[in-house]
Design an enzyme around this catalytic site. Structure first.
Site, PDB file in Angstrom:
ATOM      1  N   LYS A 192       0.709  -1.186   0.140  1.00 17.26           N
ATOM      2  CA  LYS A 192      -0.037  -0.282  -0.042  1.00 17.26           C
ATOM      3  C   LYS A 192       0.835   1.179   0.254  1.00 17.26           C
ATOM      4  CE  LYS A 192      -1.994   2.962   2.263  1.00 17.26           C
ATOM      5  NZ  LYS A 192      -1.723   4.111   1.656  1.00 17.26           N
ATOM      6  N   GLU A 267       9.250   1.220  11.216  1.00 18.70           N
ATOM      7  CA  GLU A 267      10.478   2.317  10.775  1.00 18.70           C
ATOM      8  C   GLU A 267       9.788   3.435  10.640  1.00 18.70           C
ATOM      9  OE1 GLU A 267      12.632   4.326   9.611  1.00 18.70           O
ATOM     10  OE2 GLU A 267      12.826   3.788   7.616  1.00 18.70           O
ATOM     11  N   GLU A 398       9.429  15.799  15.786  1.00 19.93           N
ATOM     12  CA  GLU A 398       9.870  15.523  14.182  1.00 19.93           C
ATOM     13  C   GLU A 398       9.260  16.567  13.464  1.00 19.93           C
ATOM     14  OE1 GLU A 398       8.977  11.882  12.345  1.00 19.93           O
ATOM     15  OE2 GLU A 398      11.083  11.969  11.678  1.00 19.93           O
TER      16      GLU A 398
HETATM   17  P1  ADP Z   1       1.805  11.178   6.942  1.00 18.49           P
HETATM   18  O1  ADP Z   1       1.129  11.546   8.160  1.00 18.49           O
HETATM   19  O2  ADP Z   1       3.063  12.122   7.069  1.00 18.49           O
HETATM   20  O3  ADP Z   1       1.229  10.827   5.739  1.00 18.49           O
HETATM   21  P2  ADP Z   1       1.919   8.408   7.937  1.00 18.49           P
HETATM   22  O4  ADP Z   1       2.736   7.907   8.753  1.00 18.49           O
HETATM   23  O5  ADP Z   1       0.523   8.633   8.228  1.00 18.49           O
HETATM   24  O6  ADP Z   1       2.477   9.806   7.349  1.00 18.49           O
HETATM   25  O7  ADP Z   1       1.861   7.657   6.516  1.00 18.49           O
HETATM   26  C1  ADP Z   1       2.598   6.800   5.901  1.00 18.49           C
HETATM   27  C2  ADP Z   1       1.960   5.636   5.234  1.00 18.49           C
HETATM   28  O8  ADP Z   1       0.959   5.183   6.320  1.00 18.49           O
HETATM   29  C3  ADP Z   1       1.041   5.928   4.258  1.00 18.49           C
HETATM   30  O9  ADP Z   1       0.918   5.003   3.143  1.00 18.49           O
HETATM   31  C4  ADP Z   1      -0.299   6.329   4.681  1.00 18.49           C
HETATM   32  O10 ADP Z   1      -1.415   5.869   3.928  1.00 18.49           O
HETATM   33  C5  ADP Z   1      -0.506   5.052   5.802  1.00 18.49           C
HETATM   34  N1  ADP Z   1      -1.274   5.193   6.832  1.00 18.49           N
HETATM   35  C6  ADP Z   1      -1.843   6.399   7.355  1.00 18.49           C
HETATM   36  N2  ADP Z   1      -2.662   6.027   8.444  1.00 18.49           N
HETATM   37  C7  ADP Z   1      -2.770   4.865   8.644  1.00 18.49           C
HETATM   38  C8  ADP Z   1      -3.433   4.048   9.198  1.00 18.49           C
HETATM   39  N3  ADP Z   1      -4.390   4.323  10.017  1.00 18.49           N
HETATM   40  N4  ADP Z   1      -3.426   2.670   9.083  1.00 18.49           N
HETATM   41  C9  ADP Z   1      -2.556   1.971   8.392  1.00 18.49           C
HETATM   42  N5  ADP Z   1      -1.844   2.789   7.387  1.00 18.49           N
HETATM   43  C10 ADP Z   1      -1.890   4.285   7.618  1.00 18.49           C
END
Ligand code: ADP
Length: 497
Positions: A192, A267, A398
């Site tokens: 994803k 990570e 961060e």
């Molecule tokens: P940002 O907030 O900077 O977008 P994230 O850590 O939220 O960073 O995003 C990293 C990845 O995690 C993306 O692929 C995002 O779609 C996914 N993501 C965000 N929220 C969720 C969630 N609740 N469960 C699983 N994946 C998520």
């Protein structure tokens, strides 16, 4: 549309303009809901593509396809040497399509084309490194002490169906960092990509097919984190979830994984310290400290966002870092000569700008005054703060932007210096600049972080494990260590009597 896209090659232009579906079980399919979402070029703010919006239903179909491929398909059972060969083919194809992939990355993520091109080589090397492990995943024979005569041994088996959720800062290489160890160990994958940068994961899906990786081994579901990502993390038939992203989302992944106690590796974020001692090669250290935070517009989990410089050389080093930041050419990823690109989204630009304002309000002194390009893109210029204190949010949190907090240190008490480095909820990385080997080794030992570089900032080396202490994550990616995340050890004891 902006004229900047006229410089795109025909392949990347036609891919970006094309229809973007999900890759499930070897077929390119629309989301079951029929929905799509917009993809923005962060360098112009324009919509450049529409992509299928996968949700829990599509994730379920992808997990089923991955399960079928794992249980009944050829991949896990393929001779390891054959898996290696296929992965080498994939690495070669990535290099052959390198210019195209780099152009897609420059539009989708905003990074300068030259930087994206350099990333391609590293990506291919990561695949080749991991491909080499496929033939070396051995167990061992075990001497047991229980009565009788035994033949006892261990084997390493692929963990199964792996969900992989990746961020937007290095879209292609993050996909490969995740996929490569899964392929080497015989797992199958549902990937994803981040909703901000789905394009190269989709192009990679096509190249994976071209390389001859069997259907269903790698499935790609584009969609939003709260829908597709959350569904993948919670899915009861996913054996392991591998996540790279923010610490906040990492915690949500852990919660979601509880249902079937799937294995989790994370990570996450960082607030990594960089130390410059007075005996360092100051020119190299200054450039290194500047690159540590400005590279990729600071959107790097291991960015050197806390800069500690010995008081004797503080002014000189800080002036150098400020000047380096001020002379960097900030611009669209495709614009000739761009050295750093935009932030990923308008939301991220607002977030980073809010931190900069807050830093000034809290009394830190901002050293750079240049303004960012004003063309609709999400630009923030390199920013150095001095007069910072450990209680400020810019120092503790961060920021994920090109913003560094600088602080002088006075003495050579390594315990005190390490204590300051360790005064953070994160522990991902540290950089040390000194000619004194004793100082380098002693400080490296005392720092609570998964990686330390001396007289360099971050070595992009597939053989070196990478990951975090504390809230920077669970597990190690890269190196031999990542294989532990993708295999289960089985012990077999045979009573010979
Ligand atoms: P940002 O907030 O900077 O977008 P994230 O850590 O939220 O960073 O995003 C990293 C990845 O995690 C993306 O692929 C995002 O779609 C996914 N993501 C965000 N929220 C969720 C969630 N609740 N469960 C699983 N994946 C998520």
């Amino acid at each position: 549309m902006s004229t900047i896209y006229e410089s795109l090659g025909t392949q990347s232009a036609s891919f970006i303009r094309g229809t973007h579906r999900l890759l499930i079980g070897g077929h390119w399919v629309d989301a079951q809901s029929g929905k799509t979402f917009d993809v923005f070029d962060p360098g112009t703010g324009e919509v450049v593509a529409r992509v299928a919006e996968g949700d829990a239903v599509d994730v379920d179909l992808a997990v089923r396809a991955a399960r079928r491929a794992f249980e009944t398909g050829d991949w896990a059972k393929m001779k390891p040497a054959d898996r290696t060969r296929v992965m080498f083919r994939l690495a070669d194809l990535i290099e052959q399509h390198g210019d195209e992939l780099a152009e897609i990355e420059a539009v989708d993520n905003g990074k300068p084309l030259a930087v994206a091109k350099r990333g391609i080589a590293g990506t291919a090397e990561m695949l080749r490194y991991m491909a080499g492990w496929a033939t070396k995943l051995n167990g061992e024979s075990v001497n047991v002490s229980v009565p009788g005569e035994w033949h006892a041994y261990t084997t390493r088996e692929p963990v199964g169906v792996v969900g992989q959720i990746i961020p937007w800062n290095f879209p292609l290489s993050m996909a490969i960092w995740k996929i490569a160890p899964a392929l080497a160990t015989g797992c199958t994958v549902v990937l994803k990509p981040a909703e901000q940068t789905p394009l190269n994961a989709l192009r990679l899906g096509q190249i994976i097919q071209e390389a001859g990786i069997p259907d269903g081994v790698v499935n790609v579901v584009t969609g939003f984190g709260a829908m597709a990502g959350a569904a993948l993390a919670a899915h009861p038939d996913v054996d392991k979830i591998a996540f790279t992203g923010s610490t906040e989302t990492g915690k949500r992944i852990v919660q979601a994984a509880l249902g079937n106690l799937k294995k989790v590796s994370l990570e996450l974020g960082g607030k990594s310290p960089v130390f410059v001692f007075p005996d360092a090669d100051l020119d190299l250290a200054t450039t290194g400290a500047a690159n540590a935070i400005f590279f990729n517009s600071g959107q790097v989990c291991s960015a050197g966002s806390r800069l500690f410089v010995h008081r004797k050389v503080f002014d000189r080093v800080i002036e150098g870092v400020v000047e380096h930041g001020d002379t960097l050419k900030v611009g669209h990823g495709l614009a000739p000569g761009s050295q750093i690109g935009p932030l990923i989204s308008s939301q991220q630009m607002q977030r980073v700008s809010a931190y900069i304002r807050q830093g000034e309000e809290e009394g830190a002194r901002r050293m750079n005054r240049q303004s960012a390009p004003d063309n609709g893109g999400y630009f923030v210029r390199p920013t150095v703060f001095i007069d910072t204190s450990t209680s400020m949010s810019i120092y503790r949190e961060e920021i994920f932007g090109p913003v560094v907090c600088a602080m002088p240190f006075d003495d050579e008490d390594l315990e005190a210096i390490a204590a300051e480095a360790n005064n953070s909820e994160f522990g991902l990385f540290a950089g040390i600049w000194t000619q004194n080997l004793g100082v380098a080794h002693k400080l490296a030992r005392r720092i609570k972080a998964g990686s330390v570089s001396v007289n360099a900032h971050m070595v992009n080396e597939p053989a070196l494990p990478f990951g975090g202490y504390k809230q920077s994550g669970w597990g190690r990616e890269r190196g031999r260590e990542v294989l532990d995340l993708y295999t289960s050890v089985k012990s077999i004891a045979i009573n010979l009597d």
